[in-house]
Design an enzyme around this catalytic site. Structure first.
Site, PDB file in Angstrom:
ATOM      1  N   CYS A   2       0.838  -1.189   0.000  1.00 58.72           N
ATOM      2  CA  CYS A   2       0.000   0.000   0.000  1.00 58.72           C
ATOM      3  C   CYS A   2       0.876   1.243   0.000  1.00 58.72           C
ATOM      4  CB  CYS A   2      -0.888   0.005   1.223  1.00 58.72           C
ATOM      5  SG  CYS A   2       0.047   0.146   2.723  1.00 58.72           S
TER       6      CYS A   2
HETATM    7  N1  GLU Z   1      -5.373  -0.006   7.710  1.00 60.97           N
HETATM    8  C1  GLU Z   1      -5.850   0.698   6.565  1.00 60.97           C
HETATM    9  C2  GLU Z   1      -6.953  -0.074   5.838  1.00 60.97           C
HETATM   10  O1  GLU Z   1      -7.131  -1.246   6.064  1.00 60.97           O
HETATM   11  C3  GLU Z   1      -4.743   1.059   5.602  1.00 60.97           C
HETATM   12  C4  GLU Z   1      -4.110  -0.147   4.983  1.00 60.97           C
HETATM   13  C5  GLU Z   1      -2.965   0.264   4.082  1.00 60.97           C
HETATM   14  O2  GLU Z   1      -1.902   0.632   4.636  1.00 60.97           O
HETATM   15  O3  GLU Z   1      -3.166   0.206   2.863  1.00 60.97           O
HETATM   16  O4  GLU Z   1      -7.661   0.515   5.062  1.00 60.97           O
END
Ligand code: GLU
Length: 226
Positions: A2
């Site tokens: 990500c």
């Molecule tokens: N924890 C966030 C989600 O699940 C961000 C995940 C990420 O770092 O893409 O949307």
């Protein structure tokens, strides 16, 4: 993996087509491992200057596009939606603040509603792209629900823009007008967040500004002067 990406052009005319390309290319450069969805937020067409009473209340809210799948699926759906919304690709912006995200879900299945940017609610007053995990999101969510907020996603991230709106509204209610700066809002939000994160905030209350912050996760800032 990500990733978050933002692009702020300042005092240089760029067409929406160019701005979108910059955002998509920023995401493509982060595309070296797995991710499950992607999204961007861009500015609406600015109103003509003579019609403005103040910077923040005249422009329509930022536009959000979110899509499950890879970046090319997002690109395709953005171009389709831009056509449906009758947004001009040739619209020119002398200042523009765009944010973008590729998601690797930690909380909530891959789906458009769980993709980023996550929003404070109708009107997209505050938008956030997030890399990382907010470990105390449940308690923040319960508190915000008690204050009347409704949640659309299952993400840990959604508490962040909603908390920003809460902080912004509280500060302005007390003072009877806009008294807080964007960075003050974000610093107050950060005080309540636990976990590791890199974040970028965009707000209709602070047009032409973006705030990036981090705790734990890496973040790079590049400045080009032409
Ligand atoms: N924890 C966030 C989600 O699940 C961000 C995940 C990420 O770092 O893409 O949307």
């Amino acid at each position: 993996m990500c990733g978050i990406f933002a692009y702020l052009n300042y005092n240089v005319n760029r067409e929406r087509r160019y701005i979108l390309q910059v955002l998509f290319n920023g995401l493509r450069r982060l595309e070296y491992r797995g991710y499950d969805s992607a999204g961007i937020a861009i500015d609406s067409d600015p109103k003509a200057l003579p019609q403005r009473s103040s910077a923040s209340d005249s422009d329509p809210p930022p536009i959000v596009f979110r899509q499950e799948g890879n970046i090319e699926s997002l690109v395709k759906s953005v171009y389709q939606d831009v056509a449906k919304l009758e947004l001009s690709m040739e619209a020119s912006f002398s200042t523009h603040a765009g944010i973008a995200h590729t998601r690797w879900a930690t909380h909530g299945e891959p789906a458009p509603r769980n993709s980023h940017p996550q929003s404070s609610g109708a009107g997209n007053e505050f938008l956030v792209v997030h890399n990382g995990v907010i470990t105390n999101y449940e308690v923040l969510k319960e508190t915000l629900i008690r204050h009347g907020y409704t949640f659309e996603s299952e993400t840990d991230t959604e508490v962040i823009p909603k908390l920003a709106k809460y902080v912004y509204d509280k500060a302005n209610e007390a003072a009877g007008g806009q008294v807080v700066t964007f960075s003050q809002v974000v610093l107050e939000v950060m005080r309540h967040l636990e976990g590791a994160y890199a974040l970028i905030f965009k707000s209709s209350h602070y047009p032409n500004e973006l705030i990036a912050c981090k705790r734990g996760s890496p973040l790079l800032l590049g400045v080009k002067v032409s």
